[in-house]
Scaffold this active site. Structure first.
Site: not given
Length: 501
Positions: A304, A306-310, A329, A429
């Site tokens: 999963c 999005g948005p792409g930080g990890k 995503e 989170c």
């Protein structure tokens, strides 16, 4: 000159539309009254009105509003604090407005209520002189809503200005008997959120966390988090971040704190070698990438993404390990955000494939394929309330009835997509038990051979020391008031060295 028309219900405290004795006049002369709102307050008002009436997200709307208004430096900082401070403390401020206006804030039209929240925050939450806060907010009401609203706002804010924050808190919580309800009002959280956070503390910290610790957690949600960047490993961003004034964060080996400025102005950020990312998010990604693994370590999956930080950090780590990464995503729009954030790591040598698809179907479509899998599941976001304050007002317990089955289905799919002997990290989170350990326990019942590993030794600060206060294990819960990160949860699951069947 005739008096301005008022809506039914009036714009005065009490809301009857009828006068209650002599009209209370402003302490300022007409020449002293501001006639036009300053740009910073106008930006904050318009952003908050979008949040209130259009369900916009402040972190997405505010940057563009600041640019459009040409606000920089202190003016931009003032507008930012007005926006986020008013959002965070909205519950408390509405209670204060209810007393000062002699009617519930919910009965006041949204534009006027938004102006009042901004005014109350200046009076009770900022170092703005009382006369300036009232005058400037009345001017804002006059400009954005109308003359009738300006008179109402003036009367309410003058009453609010008669007491400081401590006195107002004492007044609005005095009638409340339940300690948890009192904390919810004082620290401006919905009561159901406070009870969920308390349950999370009980599970992680012990059977009876002190009210003081719960209060510390709630206060942390009302304190802006640091602007934390990730220096994606192997891409040479560290020196540039240091030259820009960023300092190494003690919270995570890859984390840096930028004390001020626009991160988008940094070349390292624009090129994808660094990015804005909370230290807790970095820690769980590093934990998955560093966990010992038997057998091949060539194919990684962010289910999963999005948005792409990890995914951005995973891509850099995969490049260093000689592995490839599939970043999946379900939303095309969010997949495009992933592609944007992966531009740097792709050029840095990582083999990355961004795909659009339902993560719940990956396990059936590609069984026993990946060596390391991250499930950063959609959740209520109750661990990121200091960064996304509107989430506390938008979420409800009913959201869990939709999110719970989705979280379980995604984790089940991830386990099926992982090869025998591979690893899966499940993360949210949120510290809500219904989104964390209860999800993991339920899914493990369907996969009796999967073993939860103790992830706590893998969560290490910049010095390499394992973090403390993560709970009894084997999973880990980060807390804003203890670790200075968002409230991330992570469980690390090892698949048996045989087919799941």
């Amino acid at each position: 000159m005739p008096e301005p028309r008022r809506r039914p219900g009036g714009d005065r405290p009490g809301g009857t539309g009828q006068r209650r004795g002599p009209r209370r006049r402003s302490a300022q002369t007409p020449a002293q009254r501001a006639r036009q709102a300053d740009p910073a307050r106008a930006v904050a008002y318009r952003v908050l009105l979008q949040v209130d009436t259009e369900e916009a997200f402040a972190n997405l709307v505010l940057p563009g509003a600041l640019r459009s208004a040409g606000l920089k430096g202190r003016d931009a900082a003032f507008a930012t604090e007005l926006t986020y401070g008013s959002l965070r403390l909205q519950g408390l401020y509405d209670a204060v407005v209810g007393v000062a206006a002699s009617r519930p804030a919910a009965e006041i039209d949204s534009p006027v209520r938004t102006v009042l929240r901004l005014g109350v925050h200046q009076l009770l939450g900022m170092r703005v002189p009382g006369h300036a806060a009232v005058s400037a907010t009345v001017a804002l009401a006059r400009q954005e809503v109308g003359q009738g609203a300006a008179g109402f706002v003036n009367a309410v804010l003058r009453r609010v200005s008669e007491q400081d924050r401590e006195a107002w808190v004492a007044q609005v919580v005095a009638p409340v008997g339940d300690p948890t309800t009192r904390l919810a009002l004082e620290h401006s959280h919905p009561e159901w959120v406070v009870r969920a956070l308390r349950a999370g503390l009980v599970s992680s910290r012990g059977p009876d966390p002190a009210q003081e610790e719960l209060a510390s957690l709630l206060a942390a949600h009302n304190t802006p988090g640091p602007l934390t960047l990730v220096a994606r490993p192997g891409l040479g961003a560290e020196q540039e971040l240091e030259d820009a004034g960023a300092t190494p964060s003690p919270a995570a080996p890859t984390a840096w704190v930028l004390p001020q400025g626009d991160p988008g102005a940094l070349a390292a950020v624009r090129e994808g070698r660094a990015a804005v990312q909370d230290a807790g998010s970095q820690l769980l990604t590093l934990a998955l990438a560093s966990a010992p693994l038997d057998g091949p370590d060539e194919r990684w999956l962010d289910l999963c993404a999005g948005p792409g930080g990890k995914a951005g950090l995973l891509a850099a780590l995969a490049a260093g390990a000689g592995a490839s990464l599939r970043a999946n995503e379900v939303s095309e729009h969010r997949a495009e955000l992933v592609r944007h954030t992966l531009v740097g790591p792709v050029h840095g040598g990582a083999r990355v494939d961004v795909t659009v698809g339902d993560g719940r179907e990956v396990g059936a479509a590609q069984p026993q394929t990946y060596d390391r899998v991250l499930v950063d599941a959609p959740c209520t976001g109750l661990g990121a309330l200091r960064r996304r304050p509107e989430a506390r007002w938008r979420r409800s317990p009913q959201d869990l009835t939709t999110l719970g089955p989705l979280q379980r289905a995604l984790l089940d799919s991830a386990l099926r997509a992982t090869r025998p002997g591979g690893l899966v990290a499940y993360a949210t989170c949120s510290p809500h038990l219904a989104e964390t350990e209860l999800v993991v326990r339920d899914v493990l019942k369907r996969h009796p051979g999967v073993e939860p590993l103790d992830v706590r030794p893998l969560l290490r600060d910049r010095s390499g020391t394992p973090l403390t206060d993560l709970g009894p294990g084997p999973w880990a819960q980060l807390w804003p008031h203890l670790h200075g990160t968002d409230g991330m949860f992570v469980a690390l699951l090892a698949l048996p060295g045989r087919s799941l069947g």
